[in-house]
Enzyme design. Structure first.
Site, PDB file in Angstrom:
ATOM      1  N   THR A  73       0.733  -1.131   0.121  1.00 12.52           N
ATOM      2  CA  THR A  73       0.131  -0.123  -0.063  1.00 12.52           C
ATOM      3  C   THR A  73       1.008   1.312  -0.091  1.00 12.52           C
ATOM      4  O   THR A  73       0.783   2.301  -0.937  1.00 12.52           O
ATOM      5  CB  THR A  73      -0.885   0.044   1.194  1.00 12.52           C
ATOM      6  OG1 THR A  73      -1.726  -1.271   1.224  1.00 12.52           O
ATOM      7  CG2 THR A  73      -1.808   1.236   1.286  1.00 12.52           C
ATOM      8  N   ARG A 233       4.891   3.231   9.753  1.00  7.30           N
ATOM      9  CA  ARG A 233       5.959   3.049   9.129  1.00  7.30           C
ATOM     10  C   ARG A 233       7.196   3.259   9.934  1.00  7.30           C
ATOM     11  O   ARG A 233       6.980   3.999  10.972  1.00  7.30           O
ATOM     12  CB  ARG A 233       6.332   3.951   7.908  1.00  7.30           C
ATOM     13  CG  ARG A 233       5.736   3.535   6.477  1.00  7.30           C
ATOM     14  CD  ARG A 233       6.292   2.334   6.043  1.00  7.30           C
ATOM     15  NE  ARG A 233       5.857   1.870   4.701  1.00  7.30           N
ATOM     16  CZ  ARG A 233       4.800   0.915   4.505  1.00  7.30           C
ATOM     17  NH1 ARG A 233       4.592   0.468   5.546  1.00  7.30           N
ATOM     18  NH2 ARG A 233       4.612   0.726   3.215  1.00  7.30           N
ATOM     19  N   ASP A 257       6.083  -3.164  14.561  1.00  7.04           N
ATOM     20  CA  ASP A 257       6.035  -4.162  13.569  1.00  7.04           C
ATOM     21  C   ASP A 257       7.150  -3.651  12.509  1.00  7.04           C
ATOM     22  O   ASP A 257       7.598  -4.501  11.436  1.00  7.04           O
ATOM     23  CB  ASP A 257       4.835  -4.668  12.720  1.00  7.04           C
ATOM     24  CG  ASP A 257       4.966  -5.732  12.018  1.00  7.04           C
ATOM     25  OD1 ASP A 257       5.361  -6.625  12.141  1.00  7.04           O
ATOM     26  OD2 ASP A 257       4.662  -5.514  10.639  1.00  7.04           O
ATOM     27  N   GLU A 262      15.173  -1.598   7.742  1.00  5.26           N
ATOM     28  CA  GLU A 262      14.646  -3.045   7.891  1.00  5.26           C
ATOM     29  C   GLU A 262      15.601  -3.775   7.021  1.00  5.26           C
ATOM     30  O   GLU A 262      15.552  -3.711   5.899  1.00  5.26           O
ATOM     31  CB  GLU A 262      13.281  -3.000   7.460  1.00  5.26           C
ATOM     32  CG  GLU A 262      12.260  -2.328   8.475  1.00  5.26           C
ATOM     33  CD  GLU A 262      10.984  -2.316   7.925  1.00  5.26           C
ATOM     34  OE1 GLU A 262      10.002  -1.977   8.825  1.00  5.26           O
ATOM     35  OE2 GLU A 262      10.552  -2.409   6.935  1.00  5.26           O
ATOM     36  N   HIS A 284       8.212  -6.740  10.690  1.00  7.71           N
ATOM     37  CA  HIS A 284       7.381  -6.192   9.477  1.00  7.71           C
ATOM     38  C   HIS A 284       6.525  -7.405   8.718  1.00  7.71           C
ATOM     39  O   HIS A 284       6.483  -7.530   7.649  1.00  7.71           O
ATOM     40  CB  HIS A 284       8.188  -5.516   8.298  1.00  7.71           C
ATOM     41  CG  HIS A 284       7.456  -4.490   7.703  1.00  7.71           C
ATOM     42  ND1 HIS A 284       7.882  -3.377   7.273  1.00  7.71           N
ATOM     43  CD2 HIS A 284       6.191  -4.500   7.208  1.00  7.71           C
ATOM     44  CE1 HIS A 284       7.126  -2.809   6.376  1.00  7.71           C
ATOM     45  NE2 HIS A 284       5.779  -3.326   6.501  1.00  7.71           N
ATOM     46  N   ALA A 286       3.120  -7.915  10.064  1.00  7.56           N
ATOM     47  CA  ALA A 286       1.753  -7.759  10.448  1.00  7.56           C
ATOM     48  C   ALA A 286       0.618  -7.949   9.186  1.00  7.56           C
ATOM     49  O   ALA A 286      -0.357  -8.567   9.483  1.00  7.56           O
ATOM     50  CB  ALA A 286       1.484  -6.397  11.174  1.00  7.56           C
ATOM     51  N   TRP A 287       1.229  -7.512   8.235  1.00  8.28           N
ATOM     52  CA  TRP A 287       0.616  -7.546   6.962  1.00  8.28           C
ATOM     53  C   TRP A 287       0.413  -8.832   6.114  1.00  8.28           C
ATOM     54  O   TRP A 287      -0.428  -9.110   5.353  1.00  8.28           O
ATOM     55  CB  TRP A 287       1.160  -6.578   5.872  1.00  8.28           C
ATOM     56  CG  TRP A 287       2.415  -7.104   5.345  1.00  8.28           C
ATOM     57  CD1 TRP A 287       3.528  -7.068   6.170  1.00  8.28           C
ATOM     58  CD2 TRP A 287       2.696  -7.823   4.392  1.00  8.28           C
ATOM     59  NE1 TRP A 287       4.614  -7.547   5.098  1.00  8.28           N
ATOM     60  CE2 TRP A 287       4.122  -8.096   4.230  1.00  8.28           C
ATOM     61  CE3 TRP A 287       1.805  -8.436   3.209  1.00  8.28           C
ATOM     62  CZ2 TRP A 287       4.830  -8.646   3.249  1.00  8.28           C
ATOM     63  CZ3 TRP A 287       2.558  -9.066   1.894  1.00  8.28           C
ATOM     64  CH2 TRP A 287       3.939  -9.290   2.157  1.00  8.28           C
TER      65      TRP A 287
END
Length: 321
Positions: A73, A233, A257, A262, A284, A286-287
């Site tokens: 996104t 973010r 997260d 990263e 990272h 969660a999605w």
């Protein structure tokens, strides 16, 4: 058309990344270094990327490129203005991870509020056996019921979190943008949200205005030592400010997260507080439920197919003209 996926390894290998209709040539690279981008995209009509950064200098070297499609996104890694000026369309995928991120948020929230890390360790490392009591009660366990949740960034995910929070018996405040008057009765002044919240959820996009939104000034406006949770973010948070807020006991805890880099750099101040009972980190993810990743690709595939059909129709009309 030729399509090139620059960072296939950002999706699980278990996800069926089938080729969109209309793509005659398809190349997928597991990962792409900055100095490999131009070479790999030079023959491409369509670039599919997740985290690869594409700036104006790169775009100017890609005369064939017609579409950049993100498997995400957020689009802060693409120079959208330069792409527009060069006639390159930029698309993202929205709405695919609402359920996944919402569930992950509450996993982190409950883990921090109920000190899950500490209590799990107490059972597994022998602490409970050495103590001998039938239960342990330190650190304190906090309920969600009756707590105030402040949400900064009220999109699909912020609204989904709100609905679940109310089911837990929480009061929810939607923060208006910093320095702006509330747009409606549904929104609350930004500073009031900071002062009244027991938990603050960061769900806003990363923009010049939100970079390091959580800083020393932000922390100074907190009145209830809240738990901060970042599902936005990494750069929305100033790591040093959060580190100092934990060390000085001005916030209850911090769950995130996402990180500014990263994976995080070894020098990231946030790593120094990783053992705190109410500090929870995930990479990272969660999605990334299986359902969400599959849904993401189905949306992306459809949008690429629609773009190809539209592009060919427009150019066929231009040829006739």
């Amino acid at each position: 058309m030729k399509a090139v996926f620059l960072d296939r390894n950002t999706l699980s290998e278990r996800i069926d990344v089938d080729i969109p209709k209309g793509v005659a040539q398809w190349v997928a690279f597991q990962k792409t270094a900055p100095d490999e981008i131009v070479q790999r995209l030079k023959p491409a009509d369509i670039a599919i990327v997740n985290k690869v950064k594409i700036d104006e200098s790169i775009l100017r070297q890609l005369p064939n490129l017609k579409l950049i499609h993100l498997t995400a996104t957020g689009m802060d890694n693409i120079d959208k203005e330069a792409a527009k000026a060069l006639g390159i369309e930029v698309k993202n995928v929205a709405g695919y991870s609402t359920e996944s991120v919402t569930e992950h948020f509450f996993m982190m929230l409950l883990s921090a509020m109920r000190a899950l890390k500490t209590y799990h360790a107490n059972v597994s490392d022998g602490t409970w056996q050495k103590d001998g009591r039938f239960c342990l009660t330190e650190p304190p366990v906090f309920e969600l019921h009756g707590k105030t949740l402040g949400i900064i960034g009220v999109g699909n995910i912020g609204k989904a979190i709100s609905k679940v929070a109310e089911a837990f018996g929480m009061k929810v405040l939607w923060a208006e943008r910093q320095g702006k008057a509330p747009r409606s009765k549904e929104y609350t002044d930004f500073d009031k949200v900071l002062a009244q919240s027991d938990i603050i959820s960061l769900n806003c996009p990363l923009t010049p205005e939100t970079k390091h939104l959580v800083n020393e000034d932000f922390v100074s406006k907190l009145r209830k030592k809240p738990l901060l949770i970042n599902m936005a973010r990494g750069a929305v948070v100033d790591p040093q400010a959060v580190y100092e807020a934990i060390e000085s006991n001005r916030i209850m805890g911090f769950a995130t997260d996402v990180f500014e880099s990263e994976p995080p750099l070894a020098t990231d101040p946030l790593l120094k507080i990783a053992d705190h009972p109410r500090v929870i980190y995930t990479p990272h993810v969660a999605w990334a439920s299986e359902y969400a990743q599959d849904k993401l690709w189905r949306i992306l595939k459809r949008q690429v197919e629609e773009f190809i059909v539209k592009y060919k129709a427009e150019h066929k009309q231009n040829e006739k003209a």
